[in-house]
Design a protein around this motif. Structure first.
Motif, mmCIF file in Angstrom:
data_model
loop_
_atom_site.group_PDB
_atom_site.id
_atom_site.type_symbol
_atom_site.label_atom_id
_atom_site.label_comp_id
_atom_site.label_asym_id
_atom_site.label_seq_id
_atom_site.Cartn_x
_atom_site.Cartn_y
_atom_site.Cartn_z
ATOM 1 N N VAL A 130 0.838 -1.208 0.000
ATOM 2 C CA VAL A 130 0.000 0.000 0.000
ATOM 3 C C VAL A 130 0.871 1.256 0.000
ATOM 4 C CG1 VAL A 130 -1.666 1.332 1.354
ATOM 5 C CG2 VAL A 130 -2.009 -1.128 1.030
ATOM 6 N N PHE A 131 1.939 1.260 0.801
ATOM 7 C CA PHE A 131 2.848 2.416 0.816
ATOM 8 C C PHE A 131 3.483 2.603 -0.572
ATOM 9 C CE2 PHE A 131 7.013 4.376 1.227
ATOM 10 C CZ PHE A 131 6.719 5.510 1.992
ATOM 11 N N TRP A 132 3.858 1.474 -1.177
ATOM 12 C CA TRP A 132 4.499 1.485 -2.502
ATOM 13 C C TRP A 132 3.555 2.069 -3.557
ATOM 14 C CZ3 TRP A 132 4.970 -3.233 -6.132
ATOM 15 C CH2 TRP A 132 5.947 -3.023 -7.105
ATOM 16 N N ILE A 133 2.316 1.592 -3.552
ATOM 17 C CA ILE A 133 1.327 2.041 -4.531
ATOM 18 C C ILE A 133 1.014 3.528 -4.346
ATOM 19 C CG2 ILE A 133 -1.115 1.812 -5.200
ATOM 20 C CD1 ILE A 133 0.723 -0.366 -6.326
ATOM 21 N N ARG A 134 0.815 3.935 -3.104
ATOM 22 C CA ARG A 134 0.504 5.341 -2.845
ATOM 23 C C ARG A 134 1.661 6.253 -3.274
ATOM 24 N NH1 ARG A 134 -2.441 4.383 3.057
ATOM 25 N NH2 ARG A 134 -4.572 4.157 2.231
ATOM 26 N N SER A 135 2.887 5.816 -3.011
ATOM 27 C CA SER A 135 4.056 6.611 -3.413
ATOM 28 C C SER A 135 4.189 6.655 -4.929
ATOM 29 C CB SER A 135 5.335 6.018 -2.800
ATOM 30 O OG SER A 135 5.262 6.025 -1.396
ATOM 31 N N ALA A 136 3.897 5.524 -5.593
ATOM 32 C CA ALA A 136 3.984 5.472 -7.059
ATOM 33 C C ALA A 136 2.959 6.393 -7.716
ATOM 34 C CB ALA A 136 3.790 4.030 -7.538
ATOM 35 N N PHE A 137 1.763 6.476 -7.119
ATOM 36 C CA PHE A 137 0.743 7.382 -7.652
ATOM 37 C C PHE A 137 1.180 8.842 -7.528
ATOM 38 C CE2 PHE A 137 -2.639 4.049 -7.478
ATOM 39 C CZ PHE A 137 -3.140 4.272 -8.749
ATOM 40 N N LYS A 138 1.803 9.168 -6.390
ATOM 41 C CA LYS A 138 2.211 10.551 -6.145
ATOM 42 C C LYS A 138 3.454 10.954 -6.936
ATOM 43 C CE LYS A 138 0.853 10.274 -1.275
ATOM 44 N NZ LYS A 138 1.456 10.199 0.069
ATOM 45 N N ALA A 139 4.227 9.964 -7.394
ATOM 46 C CA ALA A 139 5.572 10.234 -7.899
ATOM 47 C C ALA A 139 5.618 10.979 -9.225
ATOM 48 C CB ALA A 139 6.351 8.928 -8.022
ATOM 49 N N LYS A 140 4.508 11.012 -9.951
ATOM 50 C CA LYS A 140 4.513 11.686 -11.247
ATOM 51 C C LYS A 140 4.693 13.194 -11.031
ATOM 52 C CE LYS A 140 2.119 11.634 -15.677
ATOM 53 N NZ LYS A 140 0.917 11.251 -16.405
ATOM 54 N N GLY A 141 5.885 13.699 -11.360
ATOM 55 C CA GLY A 141 6.186 15.116 -11.207
ATOM 56 C C GLY A 141 6.363 15.571 -9.770
ATOM 57 N N ASN A 142 6.642 14.600 -8.868
ATOM 58 C CA ASN A 142 6.776 14.930 -7.448
ATOM 59 C C ASN A 142 8.085 14.343 -6.909
ATOM 60 O OD1 ASN A 142 6.616 15.011 -4.635
ATOM 61 N ND2 ASN A 142 4.398 14.726 -4.609
ATOM 62 N N LYS A 143 9.080 15.199 -6.703
ATOM 63 C CA LYS A 143 10.405 14.723 -6.287
ATOM 64 C C LYS A 143 10.368 14.062 -4.907
ATOM 65 C CE LYS A 143 13.187 18.006 -8.925
ATOM 66 N NZ LYS A 143 14.125 19.150 -8.864
#
Length: 384
Positions: A262-275
């Motif tokens: 869940v942490f991985w998925i949430r971080s992957a969703f946020k990662a687009k254009g987010n350092k």
């Protein structure tokens, strides 16, 4: 182990007992089935039926002294081989005989256990076990001796897909033409990883997952659960009794895996254009890389299952969706629309590639970071 202790699989029990009663015992058999379906307990019960001359179909009318030896898994004509690795107990050339005490502990406590459970007992989940050429040499030596009780000898090889090429080639001739009254029982979860020359010499028996009602009945008897609780656990276990037992104790590795996922998925969703989210993914990769390789492989297999369940839910195949996430504010039905025909194959391939490279001792941190960045792109793909 008596046949009555084995959950379900009655058609296989009947086939095996009839083959013994009719004097038609194949010299080499391969039991294939997913974790928790009972291949290992069935193989032990079958060996007991043969060695103890139990002829009543339920393993109770026969040699009582012999049956007692099986209770402790210490019959001299029953030999075991299983994946091992170096440890404090065997610092070089490890073989199964070095770990018989731990093996009997697994059979007593978790007869439906998996490879991950076995490595936890050994305390070596940061290493990958195998059945190597030293084991093959030990097998040749054991089976060259006469039977202790003058009857059959049974060699049971658990997780036979972990045989390396050198071991498999060394055993090839022995499996094809074993000594008189010698029986091989190979047990595997993935028979595709066993070389064809070995498979072609074995009679193959496929074990289906356990039916839900069989697991419910077993949970009620063993743990005194209410029917409603047992039913929920049986559904979540997907035919895997080992997983059902873990869920009873809330001891399933899946609980930890879900937190990581869940942490991985949430971080992957946020990662687009987010350092900042990219930094989270790199930190996540470093944390998972610190665990043992078997844990990493088990976790990535769990991720594969999670994505498949999301896909099934997305396409309304709710009857075969058994995952019930326990993480707060994470619902499978909200995640499911992001897993579809335009990305599931690529996600599946990337996860399987990661398992492959970790299995071959690649740098886990690099493999997982690369996987995380690819996942970020794939999760943002649009469905049809």
């Amino acid at each position: 182990m008596f046949f009555e202790e084995i959950l379900g699989q009655n058609h296989i029990k009947n086939h095996l007992t009839q083959s013994v009663d009719n004097g038609r015992i194949p010299h080499a058999q391969l039991f294939v089935g997913n974790e928790g379906c009972g291949t290992l307990p069935m193989a032990i019960a079958y060996a007991q039926y043969i060695l103890c001359s139990n002829s009543d179909g339920e393993n109770k009318v026969g040699n009582s002294a012999c049956n007692l030896k099986f209770k402790n898994f210490s019959h001299p004509d029953l030999h075991f081989a299983f994946p091992v690795t170096t440890s404090e107990k065997a610092k070089s050339h490890p073989v199964s005989n070095h770990y018989l005490e731990e093996w009997r502990q697994l059979l007593t406590e978790q007869p439906y256990g998996n490879l991950f459970d076995w490595y936890k007992i050994l305390g070596v989940d940061n290493k990958q076990g195998q059945i190597g050429v030293d084991e093959a040499q030990d097998i040749l030596k054991s089976l060259s001796l006469k039977s202790y009780e003058g009857g059959y000898k049974v060699m049971l090889i658990w997780m036979a897909e972990k045989m390396n090429a050198a071991c498999a080639n060394k055993l090839l001739k022995l499996i094809e033409e074993p000594p008189n009254k010698t029986i091989f029982i190979l047990i595997a979860e993935d028979d595709e990883k066993i070389i064809n020359t070995i498979k072609s010499r074995c009679q193959i028996l496929h074990f289906p997952p356990l039916a839900e009602d069989v697991i419910i009945d077993a949970l009620v008897k063993q743990y005194n659960l209410e029917i409603s609780v047992a039913t929920k656990i049986a559904h979540q276990s997907n035919g895997n009794y080992n997983k059902a037992c873990d869920l009873v104790y809330q001891d399933s590795e899946d609980i930890q895996f879900e937190t990581w996922f869940v942490f991985w998925i949430r971080s992957a969703f946020k990662a687009k254009g987010n350092k900042a989210a990219i930094h989270d993914l790199i930190t996540w990769s470093e944390d998972i890389a610190k665990t043992g390789r078997e844990t990493q492989k088990q976790f990535l297999s769990f991720c594969l299952d999670f994505f498949r369940q999301a896909l099934l839910l997305n396409y309304n195949a709710t009857d075969i969706v058994y995952f019930e996430p326990k993480t707060e504010k994470f619902k499978l039905e909200n995640f499911a629309p992001f897993v579809h025909e335009n990305n599931i194959l690529e996600i599946s391939n990337e996860l399987q590639d990661a398992i492959y490279h970790i299995e071959r001792n690649g740098n886990s941190k690099i493999i997982l970071t690369d996987l995380s960045i690819k996942l970020t792109r794939l999760l943002h793909k649009k469905g049809a």
